[in-house]
Design a protein around this motif. Structure first.
Motif, PDB file in Angstrom:
ATOM      1  N   ARG A  72      31.350  23.923  19.441  1.00  0.00           N
ATOM      2  CA  ARG A  72      32.606  23.219  19.169  1.00  0.00           C
ATOM      3  C   ARG A  72      33.809  24.092  19.524  1.00  0.00           C
ATOM      4  N   TRP A  73      33.685  25.388  19.308  1.00  0.00           N
ATOM      5  CA  TRP A  73      34.782  26.305  19.635  1.00  0.00           C
ATOM      6  C   TRP A  73      35.053  26.335  21.147  1.00  0.00           C
ATOM      7  N   MET A  74      34.129  25.838  21.928  1.00  0.00           N
ATOM      8  CA  MET A  74      34.330  25.727  23.372  1.00  0.00           C
ATOM      9  C   MET A  74      34.647  24.288  23.792  1.00  0.00           C
ATOM     10  N   GLY A  75      34.994  23.451  22.821  1.00  0.00           N
ATOM     11  CA  GLY A  75      35.381  22.077  23.121  1.00  0.00           C
ATOM     12  C   GLY A  75      34.230  21.153  23.442  1.00  0.00           C
ATOM     13  N   LEU A  76      33.008  21.473  22.994  1.00  0.00           N
ATOM     14  CA  LEU A  76      31.813  20.726  23.358  1.00  0.00           C
ATOM     15  C   LEU A  76      31.106  20.153  22.131  1.00  0.00           C
ATOM     16  N   TYR A  77      30.866  18.852  22.141  1.00  0.00           N
ATOM     17  CA  TYR A  77      30.016  18.170  21.166  1.00  0.00           C
ATOM     18  C   TYR A  77      28.962  17.373  21.923  1.00  0.00           C
ATOM     19  N   THR A  78      27.741  17.336  21.395  1.00  0.00           N
ATOM     20  CA  THR A  78      26.783  16.399  21.993  1.00  0.00           C
ATOM     21  C   THR A  78      27.275  14.973  21.740  1.00  0.00           C
ATOM     22  N   GLN A  79      27.143  14.124  22.758  1.00  0.00           N
ATOM     23  CA  GLN A  79      27.581  12.743  22.596  1.00  0.00           C
ATOM     24  C   GLN A  79      26.428  11.884  22.089  1.00  0.00           C
ATOM     25  N   ARG A  80      26.745  10.679  21.683  1.00  0.00           N
ATOM     26  CA  ARG A  80      25.777   9.747  21.121  1.00  0.00           C
ATOM     27  C   ARG A  80      24.841   9.220  22.211  1.00  0.00           C
ATOM     28  N   LYS A  81      23.550   9.108  21.877  1.00  0.00           N
ATOM     29  CA  LYS A  81      22.612   8.465  22.783  1.00  0.00           C
ATOM     30  C   LYS A  81      23.037   7.015  22.992  1.00  0.00           C
ATOM     31  N   GLN A  82      22.853   6.548  24.207  1.00  0.00           N
ATOM     32  CA  GLN A  82      23.234   5.179  24.520  1.00  0.00           C
ATOM     33  C   GLN A  82      22.255   4.182  23.892  1.00  0.00           C
ATOM     34  N   GLY A  83      22.799   3.030  23.501  1.00  0.00           N
ATOM     35  CA  GLY A  83      21.958   1.946  23.009  1.00  0.00           C
ATOM     36  C   GLY A  83      21.665   1.968  21.528  1.00  0.00           C
ATOM     37  N   LEU A  84      22.183   2.958  20.796  1.00  0.00           N
ATOM     38  CA  LEU A  84      21.948   3.012  19.351  1.00  0.00           C
ATOM     39  C   LEU A  84      23.025   2.220  18.631  1.00  0.00           C
ATOM     40  N   GLY A  85      22.606   1.248  17.833  1.00  0.00           N
ATOM     41  CA  GLY A  85      23.546   0.414  17.106  1.00  0.00           C
ATOM     42  C   GLY A  85      24.165   1.121  15.912  1.00  0.00           C
TER      43      GLY A  85
END
Length: 563
Positions: free
Chosen positions: A72-85
Protein backbone atom coordinates in the motif's frame (compact mmCIF):
# COMPACT_ATOMS: atom_id res chain seq x y z
CA UNK A 1 -17.55 -3.57 60.77
CA UNK A 2 -20.58 -1.74 59.48
CA UNK A 3 -22.50 -2.69 56.36
CA UNK A 4 -21.03 0.37 54.67
CA UNK A 5 -17.50 -0.66 55.60
CA UNK A 6 -18.16 -4.20 54.33
CA UNK A 7 -19.46 -2.84 51.01
CA UNK A 8 -16.44 -0.60 50.59
CA UNK A 9 -14.01 -3.39 51.46
CA UNK A 10 -15.45 -5.53 48.67
CA UNK A 11 -14.99 -2.91 45.98
CA UNK A 12 -12.53 -3.96 43.32
CA UNK A 13 -9.54 -1.73 42.77
CA UNK A 14 -9.90 0.57 39.78
CA UNK A 15 -8.48 -0.93 36.62
CA UNK A 16 -5.70 0.89 34.89
CA UNK A 17 -6.83 2.25 31.52
CA UNK A 18 -5.91 0.12 28.54
CA UNK A 19 -2.91 1.37 26.59
CA UNK A 20 -3.99 2.97 23.32
CA UNK A 21 -0.67 2.55 21.57
CA UNK A 22 0.35 6.20 21.89
CA UNK A 23 4.10 6.09 21.46
CA UNK A 24 4.81 9.00 23.81
CA UNK A 25 2.48 7.60 26.47
CA UNK A 26 2.48 3.82 26.17
CA UNK A 27 5.75 3.04 24.41
CA UNK A 28 6.21 1.43 21.02
CA UNK A 29 5.21 -2.19 21.68
CA UNK A 30 2.81 -3.11 18.84
CA UNK A 31 -0.77 -3.81 19.93
CA UNK A 32 -2.22 -5.32 16.74
CA UNK A 33 -0.97 -7.23 13.69
CA UNK A 34 -0.70 -4.11 11.53
CA UNK A 35 1.58 -2.47 14.06
CA UNK A 36 3.64 -5.66 14.21
CA UNK A 37 4.44 -5.79 10.48
CA UNK A 38 5.15 -2.05 10.41
CA UNK A 39 7.64 -2.42 13.26
CA UNK A 40 9.30 -5.50 11.78
CA UNK A 41 10.26 -3.75 8.55
CA UNK A 42 9.64 -0.18 7.40
CA UNK A 43 7.08 -0.30 4.62
CA UNK A 44 9.21 1.93 2.40
CA UNK A 45 11.70 -0.92 2.06
CA UNK A 46 9.23 -2.92 -0.06
CA UNK A 47 10.09 -0.77 -3.07
CA UNK A 48 13.46 -2.48 -3.48
CA UNK A 49 11.88 -5.93 -3.18
CA UNK A 50 9.36 -5.05 -5.90
CA UNK A 51 12.18 -3.94 -8.20
CA UNK A 52 14.62 -6.73 -7.43
CA UNK A 53 12.43 -9.75 -6.70
CA UNK A 54 8.66 -9.63 -7.13
CA UNK A 55 8.60 -7.97 -10.56
CA UNK A 56 11.00 -10.64 -11.82
CA UNK A 57 9.56 -13.71 -10.08
CA UNK A 58 5.88 -12.81 -10.37
CA UNK A 59 2.80 -12.58 -8.18
CA UNK A 60 3.28 -15.90 -6.37
CA UNK A 61 6.61 -14.75 -4.95
CA UNK A 62 4.97 -12.00 -2.83
CA UNK A 63 4.51 -12.90 0.89
CA UNK A 64 1.23 -11.85 2.58
CA UNK A 65 2.68 -9.12 4.81
CA UNK A 66 4.01 -7.33 1.75
CA UNK A 67 1.06 -8.10 -0.53
CA UNK A 68 -1.73 -6.98 1.81
CA UNK A 69 0.37 -4.63 3.94
CA UNK A 70 3.48 -2.85 2.71
CA UNK A 71 2.45 -2.74 -0.97
CA UNK A 72 0.00 0.00 0.00
CA UNK A 73 2.90 2.36 0.72
CA UNK A 74 3.77 1.98 -2.97
CA UNK A 75 0.23 2.82 -4.08
CA UNK A 76 -0.72 -0.81 -4.82
CA UNK A 77 -3.78 -2.81 -3.74
CA UNK A 78 -4.92 -6.11 -5.18
CA UNK A 79 -8.14 -5.50 -7.09
CA UNK A 80 -11.35 -7.51 -6.84
CA UNK A 81 -11.73 -10.69 -8.88
CA UNK A 82 -14.17 -10.20 -11.70
CA UNK A 83 -17.65 -11.70 -11.50
CA UNK A 84 -18.01 -11.75 -7.71
CA UNK A 85 -21.35 -10.37 -6.58
CA UNK A 86 -22.02 -8.20 -3.55
CA UNK A 87 -22.65 -11.14 -1.25
CA UNK A 88 -19.03 -12.22 -1.70
CA UNK A 89 -17.85 -8.98 -0.06
CA UNK A 90 -19.02 -10.19 3.34
CA UNK A 91 -18.76 -13.95 2.76
CA UNK A 92 -15.23 -14.31 1.35
CA UNK A 93 -11.81 -13.52 2.79
CA UNK A 94 -9.58 -10.83 1.37
CA UNK A 95 -7.45 -13.52 -0.26
CA UNK A 96 -10.50 -15.10 -1.91
CA UNK A 97 -11.69 -11.70 -3.15
CA UNK A 98 -8.30 -10.67 -4.51
CA UNK A 99 -7.22 -10.94 -8.11
CA UNK A 100 -3.57 -11.21 -9.21
CA UNK A 101 -3.79 -7.69 -10.65
CA UNK A 102 -3.38 -4.40 -8.85
CA UNK A 103 -5.05 -1.07 -8.56
CA UNK A 104 -2.34 1.60 -8.66
CA UNK A 105 -2.67 5.17 -7.41
CA UNK A 106 -0.41 7.85 -8.84
CA UNK A 107 0.47 10.74 -6.54
CA UNK A 108 -0.16 14.02 -8.31
CA UNK A 109 -0.20 16.16 -5.14
CA UNK A 110 -2.21 18.91 -6.77
CA UNK A 111 0.63 19.78 -9.15
CA UNK A 112 0.15 20.89 -12.72
CA UNK A 113 0.18 18.10 -15.29
CA UNK A 114 1.96 19.05 -18.49
CA UNK A 115 0.61 17.87 -21.81
CA UNK A 116 3.72 15.70 -22.11
CA UNK A 117 2.87 14.15 -18.75
CA UNK A 118 -0.73 13.56 -19.88
CA UNK A 119 0.60 11.51 -22.78
CA UNK A 120 2.83 9.52 -20.44
CA UNK A 121 -0.17 8.83 -18.19
CA UNK A 122 -2.20 7.84 -21.24
CA UNK A 123 0.57 5.57 -22.47
CA UNK A 124 0.78 3.77 -19.14
CA UNK A 125 -2.98 3.27 -19.22
CA UNK A 126 -2.96 1.76 -22.68
CA UNK A 127 0.22 -0.27 -22.31
CA UNK A 128 -0.21 -1.67 -18.82
CA UNK A 129 -3.74 -0.99 -17.46
CA UNK A 130 -6.11 -2.14 -20.24
CA UNK A 131 -7.00 1.48 -20.96
CA UNK A 132 -8.26 2.19 -17.44
CA UNK A 133 -7.78 5.56 -15.75
CA UNK A 134 -9.92 7.35 -13.19
CA UNK A 135 -9.53 10.84 -11.75
CA UNK A 136 -10.07 10.41 -8.02
CA UNK A 137 -11.29 12.92 -5.45
CA UNK A 138 -7.69 13.07 -4.18
CA UNK A 139 -6.51 14.56 -7.49
CA UNK A 140 -4.85 11.22 -8.25
CA UNK A 141 -4.92 9.07 -11.34
CA UNK A 142 -5.98 5.52 -10.52
CA UNK A 143 -5.20 2.56 -12.77
CA UNK A 144 -6.45 -1.02 -12.76
CA UNK A 145 -5.22 -4.32 -14.20
CA UNK A 146 -1.60 -3.60 -13.28
CA UNK A 147 0.67 -6.68 -13.36
CA UNK A 148 3.50 -6.71 -10.81
CA UNK A 149 5.95 -7.48 -13.63
CA UNK A 150 5.21 -4.10 -15.22
CA UNK A 151 5.55 -1.96 -12.09
CA UNK A 152 9.25 -1.01 -12.58
CA UNK A 153 8.56 0.28 -16.12
CA UNK A 154 5.49 2.20 -14.91
CA UNK A 155 7.52 3.81 -12.13
CA UNK A 156 10.26 4.77 -14.54
CA UNK A 157 7.78 6.45 -16.87
CA UNK A 158 6.03 8.29 -14.02
CA UNK A 159 9.29 9.54 -12.58
CA UNK A 160 10.33 10.87 -15.99
CA UNK A 161 7.51 13.44 -15.73
CA UNK A 162 7.76 14.13 -11.98
CA UNK A 163 5.17 11.75 -10.55
CA UNK A 164 5.33 8.75 -8.23
CA UNK A 165 3.26 6.21 -6.31
CA UNK A 166 5.29 6.47 -3.09
CA UNK A 167 2.94 6.61 -0.07
CA UNK A 168 -0.15 7.02 -2.23
CA UNK A 169 -1.80 4.57 0.20
CA UNK A 170 -0.94 3.09 3.61
CA UNK A 171 -0.53 4.48 7.13
CA UNK A 172 1.37 7.53 5.98
CA UNK A 173 0.87 11.04 4.56
CA UNK A 174 -1.07 10.31 1.39
CA UNK A 175 -1.42 12.49 -1.71
CA UNK A 176 -1.81 16.21 -1.04
CA UNK A 177 -4.72 18.29 -2.31
CA UNK A 178 -3.94 21.71 -3.76
CA UNK A 179 -6.20 24.32 -5.30
CA UNK A 180 -6.60 23.46 -8.99
CA UNK A 181 -6.22 27.16 -9.82
CA UNK A 182 -3.21 27.81 -7.59
CA UNK A 183 -0.96 30.44 -9.10
CA UNK A 184 -3.35 31.49 -11.88
CA UNK A 185 -6.68 32.64 -10.40
CA UNK A 186 -7.18 36.39 -10.42
CA UNK A 187 -8.76 36.36 -6.94
CA UNK A 188 -6.27 34.04 -5.22
CA UNK A 189 -5.12 35.00 -1.72
CA UNK A 190 -1.91 32.94 -1.74
CA UNK A 191 -0.40 30.17 -3.86
CA UNK A 192 0.24 27.12 -1.63
CA UNK A 193 2.23 25.23 -4.26
CA UNK A 194 5.81 26.02 -3.11
CA UNK A 195 4.92 25.32 0.51
CA UNK A 196 3.31 21.99 -0.33
CA UNK A 197 6.49 21.09 -2.20
CA UNK A 198 8.52 21.87 0.93
CA UNK A 199 6.22 19.61 2.96
CA UNK A 200 6.53 16.84 0.39
CA UNK A 201 10.32 17.03 0.24
CA UNK A 202 10.61 16.91 4.00
CA UNK A 203 8.09 14.18 4.79
CA UNK A 204 7.32 11.85 1.85
CA UNK A 205 9.69 8.90 1.67
CA UNK A 206 11.18 9.81 5.05
CA UNK A 207 11.23 6.78 7.42
CA UNK A 208 10.66 9.11 10.38
CA UNK A 209 7.11 9.67 9.14
CA UNK A 210 6.28 6.48 7.24
CA UNK A 211 4.72 4.66 10.21
CA UNK A 212 1.65 6.62 11.31
CA UNK A 213 -1.31 5.13 13.20
CA UNK A 214 -3.49 5.32 10.08
CA UNK A 215 -3.76 7.21 6.81
CA UNK A 216 -3.18 10.96 6.91
CA UNK A 217 -4.72 13.37 4.40
CA UNK A 218 -3.43 16.85 3.62
CA UNK A 219 -4.96 19.81 1.79
CA UNK A 220 -4.06 23.42 1.04
CA UNK A 221 -5.75 26.23 -0.85
CA UNK A 222 -5.32 29.93 -1.27
CA UNK A 223 -8.52 30.38 -3.27
CA UNK A 224 -11.61 31.96 -1.67
CA UNK A 225 -13.90 29.25 -3.09
CA UNK A 226 -12.42 26.82 -0.50
CA UNK A 227 -11.87 24.25 -3.22
CA UNK A 228 -10.05 21.43 -1.37
CA UNK A 229 -12.77 20.23 1.07
CA UNK A 230 -10.65 21.40 3.98
CA UNK A 231 -13.16 20.32 6.65
CA UNK A 232 -12.65 16.61 5.93
CA UNK A 233 -8.85 16.37 5.79
CA UNK A 234 -6.54 15.47 8.67
CA UNK A 235 -4.75 18.78 8.21
CA UNK A 236 -5.59 21.73 5.99
CA UNK A 237 -3.92 25.05 5.27
CA UNK A 238 -6.52 27.60 4.14
CA UNK A 239 -5.44 30.93 2.69
CA UNK A 240 -6.29 34.03 4.72
CA UNK A 241 -5.16 37.65 4.87
CA UNK A 242 -3.91 38.65 8.31
CA UNK A 243 -4.56 42.36 8.99
CA UNK A 244 -0.97 42.90 10.14
CA UNK A 245 1.07 39.97 8.84
CA UNK A 246 -0.25 39.66 5.30
CA UNK A 247 -1.17 36.50 3.43
CA UNK A 248 -0.75 33.13 5.10
CA UNK A 249 -2.78 30.15 6.25
CA UNK A 250 -5.49 29.25 8.74
CA UNK A 251 -4.83 25.79 10.22
CA UNK A 252 -7.46 23.02 10.52
CA UNK A 253 -6.90 19.54 11.97
CA UNK A 254 -8.80 16.31 12.56
CA UNK A 255 -11.25 16.00 9.69
CA UNK A 256 -12.35 12.72 8.14
CA UNK A 257 -15.43 10.78 7.07
CA UNK A 258 -15.69 6.97 6.77
CA UNK A 259 -18.05 5.29 9.26
CA UNK A 260 -17.48 7.87 12.04
CA UNK A 261 -17.38 11.28 10.36
CA UNK A 262 -15.90 14.40 11.97
CA UNK A 263 -15.32 17.87 10.62
CA UNK A 264 -11.88 19.35 11.23
CA UNK A 265 -11.33 21.93 13.96
CA UNK A 266 -9.79 25.37 13.51
CA UNK A 267 -6.85 25.91 15.83
CA UNK A 268 -7.23 29.68 15.57
CA UNK A 269 -3.61 30.22 14.56
CA UNK A 270 -2.08 32.13 11.67
CA UNK A 271 0.63 30.21 9.83
CA UNK A 272 3.10 32.48 8.03
CA UNK A 273 4.05 30.85 4.71
CA UNK A 274 7.69 30.42 5.73
CA UNK A 275 6.57 28.35 8.74
CA UNK A 276 4.10 26.14 6.88
CA UNK A 277 6.48 23.19 6.45
CA UNK A 278 7.51 23.31 10.14
CA UNK A 279 3.87 23.39 11.22
CA UNK A 280 3.04 20.52 8.90
CA UNK A 281 5.87 18.42 10.30
CA UNK A 282 4.62 19.26 13.79
CA UNK A 283 1.07 18.08 13.07
CA UNK A 284 2.28 14.87 11.43
CA UNK A 285 4.60 14.27 14.40
CA UNK A 286 1.78 14.71 16.91
CA UNK A 287 -0.22 12.09 15.04
CA UNK A 288 2.77 9.74 14.94
CA UNK A 289 3.60 10.17 18.63
CA UNK A 290 0.16 10.59 20.25
CA UNK A 291 -2.23 8.93 17.77
CA UNK A 292 -4.15 5.87 18.92
CA UNK A 293 -2.73 2.62 17.51
CA UNK A 294 -4.52 -0.11 19.48
CA UNK A 295 -7.74 -0.23 17.45
CA UNK A 296 -7.61 0.40 13.70
CA UNK A 297 -11.13 1.83 13.64
CA UNK A 298 -10.19 4.44 16.27
CA UNK A 299 -6.76 5.36 14.91
CA UNK A 300 -7.41 8.37 12.66
CA UNK A 301 -6.29 11.80 13.88
CA UNK A 302 -9.93 12.87 14.23
CA UNK A 303 -10.31 10.70 17.35
CA UNK A 304 -7.34 12.33 19.07
CA UNK A 305 -8.59 15.81 18.15
CA UNK A 306 -12.05 14.93 19.46
CA UNK A 307 -10.57 13.85 22.81
CA UNK A 308 -8.04 16.67 23.13
CA UNK A 309 -9.96 19.57 21.63
CA UNK A 310 -8.44 22.38 19.58
CA UNK A 311 -6.95 24.24 22.56
CA UNK A 312 -4.86 21.31 23.81
CA UNK A 313 -3.82 20.35 20.29
CA UNK A 314 -2.53 23.87 19.69
CA UNK A 315 -0.71 23.87 23.03
CA UNK A 316 1.08 20.58 22.30
CA UNK A 317 1.96 21.71 18.77
CA UNK A 318 3.47 24.97 19.95
CA UNK A 319 5.24 23.74 23.09
CA UNK A 320 6.54 20.32 21.96
CA UNK A 321 7.01 20.59 18.21
CA UNK A 322 7.59 24.24 17.23
CA UNK A 323 10.36 26.60 18.31
CA UNK A 324 7.91 29.43 19.05
CA UNK A 325 4.14 29.97 19.32
CA UNK A 326 2.00 30.94 16.36
CA UNK A 327 0.04 34.20 16.30
CA UNK A 328 -3.74 34.18 16.45
CA UNK A 329 -5.32 34.51 13.04
CA UNK A 330 -8.56 35.17 11.20
CA UNK A 331 -10.97 32.54 9.91
CA UNK A 332 -11.40 32.08 6.14
CA UNK A 333 -13.96 34.27 4.45
CA UNK A 334 -16.61 32.42 2.46
CA UNK A 335 -16.75 33.91 -1.01
CA UNK A 336 -19.94 32.28 -2.26
CA UNK A 337 -18.15 30.75 -5.24
CA UNK A 338 -18.41 27.07 -6.04
CA UNK A 339 -15.15 25.24 -5.63
CA UNK A 340 -15.47 22.82 -8.54
CA UNK A 341 -14.26 25.47 -11.07
CA UNK A 342 -16.66 24.33 -13.78
CA UNK A 343 -16.95 26.70 -16.71
CA UNK A 344 -14.71 29.49 -18.01
CA UNK A 345 -12.88 31.89 -15.68
CA UNK A 346 -10.34 34.72 -15.82
CA UNK A 347 -6.69 34.16 -15.00
CA UNK A 348 -4.58 36.94 -13.56
CA UNK A 349 -2.56 37.13 -16.79
CA UNK A 350 -5.53 37.72 -19.14
CA UNK A 351 -5.87 34.13 -20.31
CA UNK A 352 -8.66 31.76 -19.19
CA UNK A 353 -8.89 28.63 -17.11
CA UNK A 354 -11.58 26.17 -18.10
CA UNK A 355 -13.07 23.60 -15.73
CA UNK A 356 -14.54 20.46 -17.32
CA UNK A 357 -16.43 17.46 -15.95
CA UNK A 358 -15.30 13.97 -16.81
CA UNK A 359 -18.40 12.26 -15.44
CA UNK A 360 -17.54 10.75 -12.01
CA UNK A 361 -13.88 10.90 -13.02
CA UNK A 362 -13.95 8.00 -15.45
CA UNK A 363 -11.66 8.51 -18.41
CA UNK A 364 -9.16 6.32 -20.31
CA UNK A 365 -5.70 6.31 -21.79
CA UNK A 366 -7.03 7.40 -25.16
CA UNK A 367 -8.91 10.30 -23.58
CA UNK A 368 -5.79 11.44 -21.71
CA UNK A 369 -3.91 11.57 -24.99
CA UNK A 370 -6.71 13.47 -26.73
CA UNK A 371 -7.02 15.89 -23.79
CA UNK A 372 -3.35 16.73 -24.30
CA UNK A 373 -3.98 17.43 -27.98
CA UNK A 374 -6.99 19.65 -27.25
CA UNK A 375 -5.13 21.57 -24.56
CA UNK A 376 -2.23 22.37 -26.87
CA UNK A 377 -4.57 23.41 -29.66
CA UNK A 378 -6.13 25.91 -27.21
CA UNK A 379 -2.74 27.36 -26.24
CA UNK A 380 -2.43 25.37 -23.01
CA UNK A 381 0.53 23.22 -22.02
CA UNK A 382 -0.80 22.19 -18.60
CA UNK A 383 -3.91 20.99 -16.78
CA UNK A 384 -4.86 20.25 -13.19
CA UNK A 385 -7.00 17.47 -11.76
CA UNK A 386 -9.42 18.50 -9.01
CA UNK A 387 -10.78 17.14 -5.70
CA UNK A 388 -14.15 16.94 -7.46
CA UNK A 389 -13.03 14.41 -10.12
CA UNK A 390 -12.69 17.12 -12.79
CA UNK A 391 -10.05 18.61 -15.11
CA UNK A 392 -9.05 22.28 -15.23
CA UNK A 393 -7.28 23.58 -18.34
CA UNK A 394 -4.90 26.44 -17.58
CA UNK A 395 -3.63 29.25 -19.85
CA UNK A 396 -6.33 28.90 -22.49
CA UNK A 397 -6.27 31.60 -25.19
CA UNK A 398 -9.65 33.42 -24.94
CA UNK A 399 -10.31 33.06 -28.67
CA UNK A 400 -9.78 29.27 -28.39
CA UNK A 401 -12.29 28.62 -25.59
CA UNK A 402 -15.20 27.62 -27.85
CA UNK A 403 -13.01 25.27 -29.85
CA UNK A 404 -11.83 23.60 -26.62
CA UNK A 405 -15.39 23.28 -25.30
CA UNK A 406 -16.56 21.59 -28.50
CA UNK A 407 -13.58 19.23 -28.63
CA UNK A 408 -14.09 18.13 -25.03
CA UNK A 409 -17.80 17.58 -25.55
CA UNK A 410 -16.97 15.13 -28.33
CA UNK A 411 -14.96 13.14 -25.74
CA UNK A 412 -17.85 13.12 -23.24
CA UNK A 413 -16.18 15.79 -21.09
CA UNK A 414 -18.47 18.75 -20.42
CA UNK A 415 -17.54 22.35 -19.62
CA UNK A 416 -21.23 23.18 -19.12
CA UNK A 417 -22.71 19.97 -17.68
CA UNK A 418 -26.24 19.57 -16.38
CA UNK A 419 -26.76 20.34 -12.70
CA UNK A 420 -26.70 16.72 -11.54
CA UNK A 421 -23.75 15.60 -13.67
CA UNK A 422 -21.79 18.67 -12.57
CA UNK A 423 -21.79 17.83 -8.88
CA UNK A 424 -22.18 14.05 -8.97
CA UNK A 425 -19.51 11.74 -7.61
CA UNK A 426 -18.90 8.01 -7.37
CA UNK A 427 -16.28 5.73 -5.87
CA UNK A 428 -14.67 2.78 -7.68
CA UNK A 429 -17.44 0.36 -6.69
CA UNK A 430 -17.75 -3.39 -7.05
CA UNK A 431 -16.09 -3.43 -10.46
CA UNK A 432 -12.64 -3.38 -8.81
CA UNK A 433 -13.00 -2.74 -5.06
CA UNK A 434 -13.02 -5.64 -2.59
CA UNK A 435 -14.97 -3.65 0.01
CA UNK A 436 -17.88 -2.71 -2.25
CA UNK A 437 -21.33 -4.27 -2.31
CA UNK A 438 -22.71 -2.56 -5.43
CA UNK A 439 -21.71 -1.13 -8.79
CA UNK A 440 -21.30 2.65 -8.68
CA UNK A 441 -19.46 4.22 -11.63
CA UNK A 442 -21.76 3.23 -14.48
CA UNK A 443 -24.83 3.53 -12.27
CA UNK A 444 -23.85 7.09 -11.40
CA UNK A 445 -23.22 8.02 -15.04
CA UNK A 446 -26.64 6.67 -16.05
CA UNK A 447 -28.58 8.17 -13.13
CA UNK A 448 -27.00 11.63 -13.33
CA UNK A 449 -27.54 11.84 -17.09
CA UNK A 450 -31.15 10.73 -16.76
CA UNK A 451 -31.85 13.27 -14.02
CA UNK A 452 -30.38 16.04 -16.17
CA UNK A 453 -32.78 15.03 -18.94
CA UNK A 454 -35.83 14.71 -16.70
CA UNK A 455 -35.27 18.16 -15.23
CA UNK A 456 -34.21 19.83 -18.47
CA UNK A 457 -35.62 23.35 -18.63
CA UNK A 458 -36.19 23.54 -14.86
CA UNK A 459 -34.02 25.66 -12.59
CA UNK A 460 -31.90 23.52 -10.26
CA UNK A 461 -29.75 26.19 -8.67
CA UNK A 462 -27.71 25.50 -6.68
CA UNK A 463 -27.10 22.05 -8.17
CA UNK A 464 -28.08 19.08 -6.02
CA UNK A 465 -25.14 16.78 -5.36
CA UNK A 466 -25.68 13.02 -5.59
CA UNK A 467 -22.76 10.87 -4.39
CA UNK A 468 -22.70 7.08 -4.78
CA UNK A 469 -20.52 4.91 -2.57
CA UNK A 470 -20.19 1.14 -2.77
CA UNK A 471 -19.61 0.53 0.95
CA UNK A 472 -19.77 2.39 4.31
CA UNK A 473 -16.28 3.92 4.01
CA UNK A 474 -17.37 7.11 2.22
CA UNK A 475 -14.66 7.39 -0.41
CA UNK A 476 -17.25 9.38 -2.37
CA UNK A 477 -18.06 11.64 0.62
CA UNK A 478 -21.67 10.57 1.10
CA UNK A 479 -22.05 12.49 4.39
CA UNK A 480 -21.20 15.82 2.73
CA UNK A 481 -23.52 15.44 -0.28
CA UNK A 482 -27.07 16.73 -0.60
CA UNK A 483 -27.95 13.12 -1.35
CA UNK A 484 -25.46 10.49 -0.24
CA UNK A 485 -26.04 6.88 -1.22
CA UNK A 486 -24.30 4.10 0.73
CA UNK A 487 -24.20 0.81 -1.12
CA UNK A 488 -25.50 -2.34 0.53
CA UNK A 489 -27.52 -5.45 -0.22
CA UNK A 490 -31.23 -5.25 0.53
CA UNK A 491 -33.91 -7.96 0.50
CA UNK A 492 -31.41 -10.76 0.13
CA UNK A 493 -28.91 -10.13 -2.66
CA UNK A 494 -30.54 -7.09 -4.26
CA UNK A 495 -28.06 -4.23 -4.80
CA UNK A 496 -29.30 -1.06 -3.17
CA UNK A 497 -28.45 2.02 -1.16
CA UNK A 498 -29.06 3.50 2.26
CA UNK A 499 -30.01 7.16 1.79
CA UNK A 500 -28.27 10.05 3.56
CA UNK A 501 -29.63 13.57 3.12
CA UNK A 502 -28.62 17.11 4.00
CA UNK A 503 -24.83 17.06 3.88
CA UNK A 504 -22.85 20.13 2.87
CA UNK A 505 -19.44 21.75 2.98
CA UNK A 506 -18.68 25.42 3.48
CA UNK A 507 -18.56 27.44 0.30
CA UNK A 508 -21.03 28.63 -2.26
CA UNK A 509 -24.29 28.14 -0.41
CA UNK A 510 -23.44 27.92 3.29
CA UNK A 511 -20.82 29.37 5.63
CA UNK A 512 -20.42 26.15 7.59
CA UNK A 513 -20.75 22.53 6.55
CA UNK A 514 -23.07 19.97 8.03
CA UNK A 515 -23.04 16.18 7.96
CA UNK A 516 -25.93 14.41 6.25
CA UNK A 517 -28.16 12.02 8.15
CA UNK A 518 -29.63 8.71 7.03
CA UNK A 519 -33.37 8.53 6.35
CA UNK A 520 -34.55 6.25 9.12
CA UNK A 521 -35.31 2.72 8.00
CA UNK A 522 -35.26 3.59 4.30
CA UNK A 523 -33.33 1.92 1.50
CA UNK A 524 -33.74 2.03 -2.26
CA UNK A 525 -32.81 -0.64 -4.79
CA UNK A 526 -30.32 0.19 -7.50
CA UNK A 527 -32.99 -0.42 -10.16
CA UNK A 528 -35.38 2.06 -8.53
CA UNK A 529 -32.79 4.73 -7.82
CA UNK A 530 -33.48 7.16 -10.67
CA UNK A 531 -37.25 7.22 -10.07
CA UNK A 532 -36.73 7.71 -6.34
CA UNK A 533 -34.35 10.61 -6.86
CA UNK A 534 -36.68 12.28 -9.33
CA UNK A 535 -39.55 12.09 -6.86
CA UNK A 536 -37.39 13.40 -4.05
CA UNK A 537 -36.19 16.38 -6.05
CA UNK A 538 -39.73 17.17 -7.23
CA UNK A 539 -40.89 17.16 -3.60
CA UNK A 540 -38.15 19.67 -2.84
CA UNK A 541 -39.01 21.94 -5.77
CA UNK A 542 -42.68 21.97 -4.76
CA UNK A 543 -42.07 22.54 -1.06
CA UNK A 544 -38.93 24.68 -0.73
CA UNK A 545 -38.93 28.11 0.80
CA UNK A 546 -37.45 31.27 -0.68
CA UNK A 547 -33.69 30.79 -1.07
CA UNK A 548 -33.79 27.42 0.69
CA UNK A 549 -31.18 24.85 -0.38
CA UNK A 550 -31.93 21.16 -0.79
CA UNK A 551 -29.84 20.36 2.29
CA UNK A 552 -31.75 22.87 4.40
CA UNK A 553 -35.10 21.60 3.13
CA UNK A 554 -34.23 17.95 3.74
CA UNK A 555 -33.46 18.67 7.40
CA UNK A 556 -36.93 20.11 8.07
CA UNK A 557 -39.11 18.22 5.56
CA UNK A 558 -41.70 15.69 6.68
CA UNK A 559 -40.37 12.16 6.55
CA UNK A 560 -42.82 10.91 3.92
CA UNK A 561 -41.48 13.49 1.48
CA UNK A 562 -38.00 12.03 1.84
CA UNK A 563 -38.95 8.44 0.99
Amino acid sequence: MTATDTSQSRKRPARAPKPQGQWKVDGKDPLNPNEVFKKEDDALNVRDRILEKYSKEGFDSIPPTDLTGRFRWMGLYTQRKQGLGGRATSDLSDEELSDEYFMMRVRVDGKEVSTDALRVLGGISNDFARGSADITDRQNIQYHWVDIKNVPEIWQRLESVGFETMEACGDCPRAFLNSPVAGVAADEIIDPTPYLQQMHDRIIGNPEFSNLPRKFKTAATGHPSLDVVHEINDVSFVGVEHPELGAGFDLWVGGGLSTVPHFAKRLGVFVPPERAADVYEGVVSIFRDYGYRRLRNKARLKFLVKDWGAEKFREVLETEYLDSPLPDGPAPEYSGQRGDHSGVHDQKDGRKYVGATAVVGRISGDILNQVADLAEAAGSKRVKFTPHQKIVFLDVIPEKVDELVEGLYALGIQVYPGPFTRVGMACTGIEYCKLSFVETKEKARTVLSELDQRFAGETIDPPISVHLNGCPNSCARIQTADIGLKGQLIEGDTPGFQVHLGGSLAGAEVAEGELGQSVRGFKVSSDDLTDYLEGLVRNFLADRGEGETFAEWSRRAEEEKLK
